[in-house]
Design an enzyme around this catalytic site. Structure first.
Site, PDB file in Angstrom:
ATOM      1  N   HIS A 112      -0.634 -30.881 -61.698  1.00  0.00           N
ATOM      2  CA  HIS A 112       0.573 -31.356 -61.019  1.00  0.00           C
ATOM      3  C   HIS A 112       1.643 -31.607 -62.075  1.00  0.00           C
ATOM      4  CE1 HIS A 112       3.456 -33.528 -58.818  1.00  0.00           C
ATOM      5  NE2 HIS A 112       3.133 -34.710 -59.311  1.00  0.00           N
ATOM      6  N   ASN A 172       9.417 -32.873 -60.716  1.00  0.00           N
ATOM      7  CA  ASN A 172       8.233 -33.190 -59.912  1.00  0.00           C
ATOM      8  C   ASN A 172       8.533 -32.855 -58.441  1.00  0.00           C
ATOM      9  OD1 ASN A 172       6.243 -34.440 -58.395  1.00  0.00           O
ATOM     10  ND2 ASN A 172       6.237 -36.339 -59.588  1.00  0.00           N
ATOM     11  N   CYS A 225       1.306 -36.074 -54.205  1.00  0.00           N
ATOM     12  CA  CYS A 225       1.245 -34.924 -55.123  1.00  0.00           C
ATOM     13  C   CYS A 225      -0.105 -34.219 -55.092  1.00  0.00           C
ATOM     14  CB  CYS A 225       1.561 -35.386 -56.536  1.00  0.00           C
ATOM     15  SG  CYS A 225       3.085 -36.304 -56.603  1.00  0.00           S
TER      16      CYS A 225
END
Ligand code: ACO
Length: 332
Positions: free
Chosen positions: A254, A284, A113
């Site tokens: 994020h 996500n 990420c």
């Protein structure tokens, strides 16, 4: 020479996987997912749609908005943990080819990420050293390809999509990316990994073929390290650059979990309007999440020339990173 964040683009696949859909697949509920993560739905790529396909669509928009000819691009970096092919060729080379960019330096970054922030840091360094002038950085993920849809601990979290940006050389200091922090700690590697399929797993390991590349995560432990690391990293980058959190126009973390974002935002005393949230609609999307979120505020007219963005990422590895970035493009 400085590096400027010139433009943003994104691609979101059309198919939606809602919490209600997941209720029919695993033992979970819309209420649990929304309360624990803030996610309502995520987008899923078509079966024949690849990470490079999505990256190309995002890149085309970023190139157009930067107002450059594609042939001015001298480097392509793709941040991804769901590449078109395991090991090689890199997804960046495939994207470069699909864009018609021949002979350009192109490679992938594997930092989960945090990948987009790592790519930003590399682009900045190459530009400031004078080696490159226009770097195309992409975060693209088809996480649905590496998600185990029988594991309720992970399958409710992840989605697909892509974001891209053009980072260009400039002599104007006011446009310069101020700072990028990056770090890692491999001692926490087992918190979030795809355990099988690489040189670290035996050839005769059971289920190597079937489940080899699915993500496994120790969610609760990861959550705690994420809050701690994300907070300390943004506090450090603001302090080192003598910038108050009130000067941040857009905090773009994020998008893993609303509760993580809220905890970091509270620690920085940020107002609600400073915090960019897309986790509810995209889930996500790992390396794609930050550029997709930047594109969201661009599309809605919230991102204007000169706005100071604070990026903050955390992911498997473990890896983390943050960046202080003035937007050097024209707002919509
Ligand atoms: N539906 C219903 N119940 C569930 C689900 C589900 N989908 N998943 C887990 N549960 C249950 C567990 O079994 C557990 O039950 P028990 O108490 O009877 O044992 C209970 O819910 C609590 O489980 P926890 O794992 O402690 O739940 P938590 O509040 O930690 O939420 C989550 C889990 C959402 C995964 C959270 O820990 C999280 O967001 N972690 C961080 C993720 C992250 O930031 N990853 C890094 C980036 S990702 C990347 O790099 C690719």
């Amino acid at each position: 020479m400085y590096a400027a964040f010139r433009s943003i683009g994104a691609y979101v696949p059309t198919k939606i996987l809602s919490n209600a859909d997941l209720e029919r697949m695993v033992d979970t509920s819309d209420e649990w997912i929304f309360k624990r993560t803030g996610i309502k739905e995520r987008h899923i790529a078509a079966e024949n749609e690849t990470t490079s396909d999505m990256g190309v669509e995002a890149a085309k928009i970023a190139i157009e908005r930067a107002g450059i000819d594609k042939n001015q691009i001298d480097m392509v970096i793709c941040a991804t943990i769901s590449p078109d092919y395991f090991c090689m060729p890199s997804t960046a080379t495939i994207i470069a080819d699909k864009l018609g960019l021949q002979k350009v330096m192109a490679y992938d970054i594997s930092a989960a990420c945090t990948g987009f922030v790592y790519a930003l840091s590399v682009a900045k360094a190459f530009i400031e050293s004078g080696m490159k002038k226009n770097v195309l950085i992409i975060g693209s993920e088809k996480l649905s390809a590496i998600t185990d849809y029988t594991d309720r601990g992970t399958c409710i979290l992840f989605g697909d999509g892509a974001g891209a940006a053009i980072i260009s050389a400039t002599s104007a200091q006011s446009e310069a990316i101020i700072d990028v922090h990056t770090g890692s700690d491999g001692a926490y590697a087992d918190l979030l990994m795809t355990p099988n399929g690489g040189s670290g797993s035996a050839h005769d390991e059971p289920n190597r073929e079937e489940a080899g590349c699915f993500m496994k995560m120790k969610g609760n432990e990861t959550f705690k390290v994420a809050v701690r690391t994300l907070t300390s990293d943004v506090v450090a980058i603001l302090e080192e650059n003598n910038i108050a959190s009130s000067a941040i126009k857009h905090f773009i973390p994020h998008q893993a979990n609303y509760r993580i974002i809220k905890a970091v935002g509270d620690a920085l005393n940020l107002e609600e309007e400073q915090v960019v949230l897309t986790v509810e609609k995209y889930g996500n999307t790992s390396g794609a999440s930050i550029p997709m979120a930047i594109n969201d505020i661009y599309e809605s007219g919230r991102l204007q020339e000169g706005d100071l963005m604070l990026l903050d990422a955390f992911g498997g590895g473990l890896t983390w990173g943050s960046a202080l970035v003035p937007f050097a493009g024209k707002g919509k």
